[in-house]
Motif scaffolding. Sequence first.
Motif, short mmCIF file in Angstrom:
data_model
loop_
_atom_site.label_atom_id
_atom_site.label_comp_id
_atom_site.label_asym_id
_atom_site.label_seq_id
_atom_site.Cartn_x
_atom_site.Cartn_y
_atom_site.Cartn_z
N THR A 115 -11.43 0.50 -1.41
CA THR A 115 -12.78 1.06 -1.24
C THR A 115 -12.78 2.38 -0.49
N SER A 116 -11.66 2.72 0.18
CA SER A 116 -11.71 3.94 0.99
C SER A 116 -11.90 5.18 0.11
N LYS A 142 0.83 -1.22 0.00
CA LYS A 142 0.00 0.00 0.00
C LYS A 142 0.87 1.27 0.00
N LYS A 151 -15.49 5.83 -0.35
CA LYS A 151 -16.09 6.50 0.82
C LYS A 151 -15.83 8.00 0.72
N ALA A 181 -12.30 5.64 10.02
CA ALA A 181 -12.37 5.67 8.55
C ALA A 181 -13.45 6.64 8.09
C1 LIG Z 1 -12.80 1.07 4.07
C2 LIG Z 1 -11.88 0.51 5.08
C3 LIG Z 1 -10.74 -0.19 4.67
C4 LIG Z 1 -10.41 -0.44 3.21
O1 LIG Z 1 -9.70 0.62 2.65
P1 LIG Z 1 -8.86 0.38 1.30
O2 LIG Z 1 -8.81 1.69 0.64
O3 LIG Z 1 -9.63 -0.60 0.48
O4 LIG Z 1 -7.55 -0.14 1.70
C5 LIG Z 1 -9.89 -0.70 5.64
N1 LIG Z 1 -10.13 -0.52 6.95
C6 LIG Z 1 -11.22 0.16 7.38
C7 LIG Z 1 -11.43 0.32 8.84
C8 LIG Z 1 -12.11 0.70 6.47
O5 LIG Z 1 -13.20 1.36 6.90
#
Ligand SMILES: *Cc1c(COP(=O)(O)O)cnc(C)c1O
Length: 589
Positions: A482-483, A391, A486, A459
């Motif tokens: 996915t973050s 990452k 969000k 998050a």
């Molecule tokens: C959304 C989320 C992730 C995933 O984030 P990535 O961008 O996919 O790495 C990991 N941990 C938490 C607590 C999250 O809410």
Amino acid sequence: MNHANQNHGTGTDPAAMRVAYFSMEFGVDPRLPIYAGGLGVLAGDTLRAFADLKMRVVAVTLLYRKGYFEQVLDDEGNQIEREVSWNPGGILRSLAPTASVSIAGREVVVRASRYDVTGPSGHVVPLILLDTDVPENDSEARFLTGSLYGGDDRYRLSQEIVLGIGGVRMLKALGYTGLEHFHMNEGHASLIALELLREEPQPPDGGDEENQSEAAALWRQDIEDVRQKCVFTTHTPVPAGHDQFSYDLVAEVLTEAFPHAELRRLGGDERLNMTSLALNLSHFINGVAKRHREVSQEMFPGFAIDAITNGVHSVTWTSPGFCALYDRLIPGWRADSFSLRYAINLPRPEVWDAHLIAKRVLLDEVRKRSGADLPLETFTLGFARRAASYKRADLIFQDLDTLAAVARVAGPVQLILAGKAHPKDILGKELIRRVFAAAKALKGRVEVVYLANYDMRLAGLLTAGVDVWLNTPLPPQEASGTSGMKAAHNGVPSLSVLDGWWIEGHVEGVTGWSIGATSPQPDARLTTREEIDRRDAGELYEKLGRVILPLFYQDRPAWCDVMRRTIAFNASFFNAHRMVQQYAASAYV
Ligand SMILES: *Cc1c(COP(=O)(O)O)cnc(C)c1O
């Protein structure tokens, strides 16, 4: 009265459920520490979308009594892991039926608890949590549902037996008799297919006494039926990330009456590969982004791999300020995430005000947790995800003087990071220490704060409250990510390496900005990791200094246009409503 009763009961009749969704982790409730990262949070968002859309789904996981660990960081960034203590009793309802599985030659009793994910209509998607911590079991068996991703291979295989085999048996014991589809979210749950092979069709009288070759014959007959029921979603673009167990271990631990020769045929010659097992026994297989489908197709030639790009649950990941704005100007968005396309016309000042609400909340939380007083006016970059080496949380710290010079010339920059390293991930832990060292070296030039104990709550605050969401994985290792989705729900654009979902979500200068190779082909001239890191960091500084900071500080209306387009193009598509509708249309048929 009748009508109210019907509404109340929707989704609660076990025999009416059609899909069983299995996952090793679920980010279903911030109070339940049964997730480690993106895989679990995605699974939680998936259940919330099933509930919104009144889909008849039951979900299965393990009840981790010790959860996933709590992270404490010292001044150097050394990670200390603390056991979390939580009381399932207050949140979960225990269920009476039991099931049992054979592990390492002894009978292990499995009990279950239930957590209800309830949609706005009252429709319920039950999550069944399996638990071996019961008085009937010996102490080793009682600990099998102790910790998530803890222990050795033997522990992991035992957990997967509880999840896959115990899960199918528990569903039957609970009356889920009409299930047509079994969805394995990642290979951890592959053993469900073995259990389905064993029991469908019902063996004739005395079936348990059959010898192996007869069992194998029975299996071969039923494989196509089982395949038609199974759906497999793979999330891991690197072969080393797939669960594999030696057949010695399998023989010792998997003591259910299975024909082991067949197991080798389906699970791999050398080792039992849970991904092979799932691939061989599923009729629908998908990667979690279009690019990830291509990478998976290369990894698994001979299987037809589809793509269903991930999405996040819109209401869960939209900050209160934006919820209020959407409620006012995009009515219906809660029931239908696609309507977020209308964000293209939101008044710019209101978009900015909603953003400032979220930014204030985040900066207050930062002050509370770390003592750092970060100014509201300063351009704030966010980076938070599991501290895994691919990452590259430290990419932006490649050249501290260049970063400081960008901030001096183009406008002040501050950074907020967070993320837990897996307890056994030495490189991940080192990554956190490197970020701490960089933060010290940058003191007074660029403020950098690393917050401990990244979880769903943090998050939510981070993805909503920063100005730009940074994502710098080493391609092609980010299956989706996915973050950033969000963040998009809160009008926060991404500055990201073109990998995973960003290949689909990125329109340069419109929904955010890219770093690194802009064509899908990796740059053949760059061979070493150092070269790739240097090239990517260089582009990152360039884009920050020449494009992003000038826009942020000098043209607020144009900045708000980027925010509106981020919501309209990306939140309206990269959401869990669209994702589960695609599963319904192509996998659960
Ligand atoms: C959304 C989320 C992730 C995933 O984030 P990535 O961008 O996919 O790495 C990991 N941990 C938490 C607590 C999250 O809410």
